[in-house]
Design an enzyme around this catalytic site. Structure first.
Site, PDB file in Angstrom:
ATOM      1  N   LYS A 146       0.846  -1.203   0.000  1.00 48.51           N
ATOM      2  CA  LYS A 146       0.000   0.000   0.000  1.00 48.51           C
ATOM      3  C   LYS A 146       0.878   1.249   0.000  1.00 48.51           C
ATOM      4  O   LYS A 146       2.089   1.152   0.195  1.00 48.51           O
ATOM      5  CB  LYS A 146      -0.925  -0.017   1.215  1.00 48.51           C
ATOM      6  CG  LYS A 146      -0.195   0.066   2.549  1.00 48.51           C
ATOM      7  CD  LYS A 146      -1.139  -0.122   3.732  1.00 48.51           C
ATOM      8  CE  LYS A 146      -0.362  -0.104   5.026  1.00 48.51           C
ATOM      9  NZ  LYS A 146      -1.201  -0.458   6.188  1.00 48.51           N
ATOM     10  N   ARG A 192     -10.123   0.612  15.537  1.00 52.82           N
ATOM     11  CA  ARG A 192     -10.019   1.345  14.279  1.00 52.82           C
ATOM     12  C   ARG A 192     -11.037   0.688  13.347  1.00 52.82           C
ATOM     13  O   ARG A 192     -12.202   1.010  13.431  1.00 52.82           O
ATOM     14  CB  ARG A 192      -8.570   1.299  13.772  1.00 52.82           C
ATOM     15  CG  ARG A 192      -8.248   2.356  12.760  1.00 52.82           C
ATOM     16  CD  ARG A 192      -6.779   2.395  12.406  1.00 52.82           C
ATOM     17  NE  ARG A 192      -6.269   1.110  11.879  1.00 52.82           N
ATOM     18  CZ  ARG A 192      -5.035   0.906  11.455  1.00 52.82           C
ATOM     19  NH1 ARG A 192      -4.142   1.887  11.511  1.00 52.82           N
ATOM     20  NH2 ARG A 192      -4.659  -0.259  10.988  1.00 52.82           N
ATOM     21  N   TYR A 247      17.361  29.367   8.559  1.00 51.69           N
ATOM     22  CA  TYR A 247      16.196  30.105   9.056  1.00 51.69           C
ATOM     23  C   TYR A 247      16.111  30.032  10.577  1.00 51.69           C
ATOM     24  O   TYR A 247      16.330  28.969  11.172  1.00 51.69           O
ATOM     25  CB  TYR A 247      14.905  29.503   8.493  1.00 51.69           C
ATOM     26  CG  TYR A 247      14.646  29.835   7.046  1.00 51.69           C
ATOM     27  CD1 TYR A 247      14.467  31.149   6.625  1.00 51.69           C
ATOM     28  CD2 TYR A 247      14.568  28.822   6.110  1.00 51.69           C
ATOM     29  CE1 TYR A 247      14.211  31.429   5.286  1.00 51.69           C
ATOM     30  CE2 TYR A 247      14.301  29.093   4.772  1.00 51.69           C
ATOM     31  CZ  TYR A 247      14.127  30.404   4.373  1.00 51.69           C
ATOM     32  OH  TYR A 247      13.873  30.683   3.059  1.00 51.69           O
TER      33      TYR A 247
HETATM   34  C1  PLP Z   1      -0.288  -1.503   6.818  1.00 45.66           C
HETATM   35  C2  PLP Z   1      -0.813  -2.760   7.340  1.00 45.66           C
HETATM   36  C3  PLP Z   1       0.053  -3.830   7.642  1.00 45.66           C
HETATM   37  C4  PLP Z   1       1.553  -3.724   7.557  1.00 45.66           C
HETATM   38  O1  PLP Z   1       2.065  -3.148   8.728  1.00 45.66           O
HETATM   39  P1  PLP Z   1       3.639  -3.029   9.009  1.00 45.66           P
HETATM   40  O2  PLP Z   1       3.715  -2.491  10.376  1.00 45.66           O
HETATM   41  O3  PLP Z   1       4.179  -2.085   7.987  1.00 45.66           O
HETATM   42  O4  PLP Z   1       4.194  -4.404   8.855  1.00 45.66           O
HETATM   43  C5  PLP Z   1      -0.518  -5.014   8.058  1.00 45.66           C
HETATM   44  N1  PLP Z   1      -1.853  -5.147   8.182  1.00 45.66           N
HETATM   45  C6  PLP Z   1      -2.708  -4.147   7.918  1.00 45.66           C
HETATM   46  C7  PLP Z   1      -4.162  -4.331   8.092  1.00 45.66           C
HETATM   47  C8  PLP Z   1      -2.214  -2.915   7.498  1.00 45.66           C
HETATM   48  O5  PLP Z   1      -3.067  -1.918   7.249  1.00 45.66           O
END
Ligand code: PLP
Length: 360
Positions: free
Chosen positions: A35, A129, A254
């Protein structure tokens, strides 16, 4: 010549990290989580690099999934945030995508649609969530099982505390999951990268590594990426574009947040927050110049940052700079900016060209 910044993407390191995960999880199958444009690394190149070795790819967007299918990608594709409108179910079925169902009305939509597909049923065991309540699990399963077009059902949950030092941090969530899925006899997917390395009892049927594949530690306070045998896939690199001496009392950048206590030599690097380098990384953030470790000075600007070249007479205009990656973990830079490697990798700006290579 163009601006000297680029992100080198080492596909052999990606496959190496996948092997490390494979070795750690034994016979569990692996969803490679690609993703967020493969955490900033480029989803198509990463999917291709893993096509022969992984068991499936997890994504967010149906568009990304369809692009991979059209490019000839035949492995299972999981949509980890499910579908956003019922109208997507036709494409989901047509392209053999596996949606995560995380609300009861989505379960009902799938049952009603009558379209052949496999699904994941996500249970909220305490992360609060996404996911259905544990009490709704058995009724939802009964509905899905009564629908003959639903070809496969996998049960999943996601941990809030998999990266905590406390070995029992996931205990409550595991208990709730076991209680509401008891006797279901279905495949299970629980573990993200942190759980893969910290909690072997969560490996089960399918694991879901993201950050570990890209060579960062999911548990940087406990074990470094190197300790875990992981290699960085992305190296953000640039060059020194100006170098000069300043005398004691002069300030840099800055806000004049850094002031020289003695005369020193300063280098300016073509990399700033508009490239994705964190503006919150203060003076002292590690950086490599010509392979030698030094520190940043003052505030990060939009397009530049300053580094300390005092005692580095060999460094000059044109010297190569590594902001993170090979030789300097993104975990370390992230810690200096009060964030995590995930944010640095996914925040790489579109203006930074990616150079994909096979490593060595
Ligand atoms: C993003 C995600 C993962 C991967 O998590 P990492 O900490 O990057 O290994 C696994 N499961 C779900 C449901 C996610 O949204």
């Amino acid at each position: 010549m163009s601006r000297p910044i680029s992100a080198a993407i080492d596909l052999s390191a990606l496959r190496h990290n996948h092997r490390v995960v494979r070795h750690t999880v034994g016979t569990s199958k692996i969803w490679s989580v690609l993703k967020a444009n493969a955490y900033g690394h480029g989803v198509e190149a990463c999917a291709q690099a893993l096509a022969g070795v992984t068991d499936g790819v997890a994504l967010l967007n149906i568009e990304e999934a369809i692009t991979l299918r059209r490019a000839g990608f035949v492995l299972p594709l999981l949509l980890v945030e499910g579908f956003f409108a019922e109208s997507e179910l036709t494409l989901i079925s047509e392209y053999s995508l596996t949606p995560v169902l995380h609300r009861l009305d989505q379960v009902e939509s799938v049952v009603r649609a009558g379209l052949p597909m496999s699904v994941y049923l996500k249970i909220n065991t305490g992360m609060n969530r996404l996911g259905i309540a544990p009490a709704a699990c058995q009724p939802a399963l009964a509905q899905l099982r009564s629908a003959r077009h639903v070809q496969g059902i996998t049960l999943m949950t996601h941990f809030a505390l998999a990266d905590e030092a406390d070995a029992d941090s996931i205990g409550l969530q595991l208990e709730r999951f076991a209680a509401c899925t008891a006797g279901a006899g279905l495949p299970v997917s629980l573990a993200n990268s942190a759980a893969i390395f910290r909690h072997p009892q969560t490996h089960q049927d399918w694991v879901r590594p993201g950050i570990a594949l890209y060579g960062c530690s999911p548990v940087p306070q406990i074990a470094s990426a190197e300790d875990l045998g992981l290699r960085p896939v992305m190296t953000l690199q640039s060059e020194i574009i100006s170098a000069y001496a300043i005398s004691a009392g002069e300030a840099v950048g800055y806000g004049a947040t850094f002031r020289a206590a003695h005369s020193m030599r300063v280098g300016v690097v073509a990399c700033g927050y508009a490239d994705g380098y964190p503006r919150h990384a203060g003076t002292g953030t590690p950086v490599l110049v010509g392979g030698v470790r030094t520190r940043t000075l003052g505030r990060v600007s939009m397009d530049m940052l300053a580094v300390d070249l005092t005692d580095m007479p060999q460094a000059n205009v044109g010297s190569p700079v590594v902001l993170w990656g090979e030789g300097l973990s993104a975990d370390e830079v992230a810690a200096h900016a009060g964030t995590i490697s995930y944010e640095l990798l996914t925040g790489l700006a579109a203006r930074v060209p990616k150079r994909v290579h096979e490593g060595g």
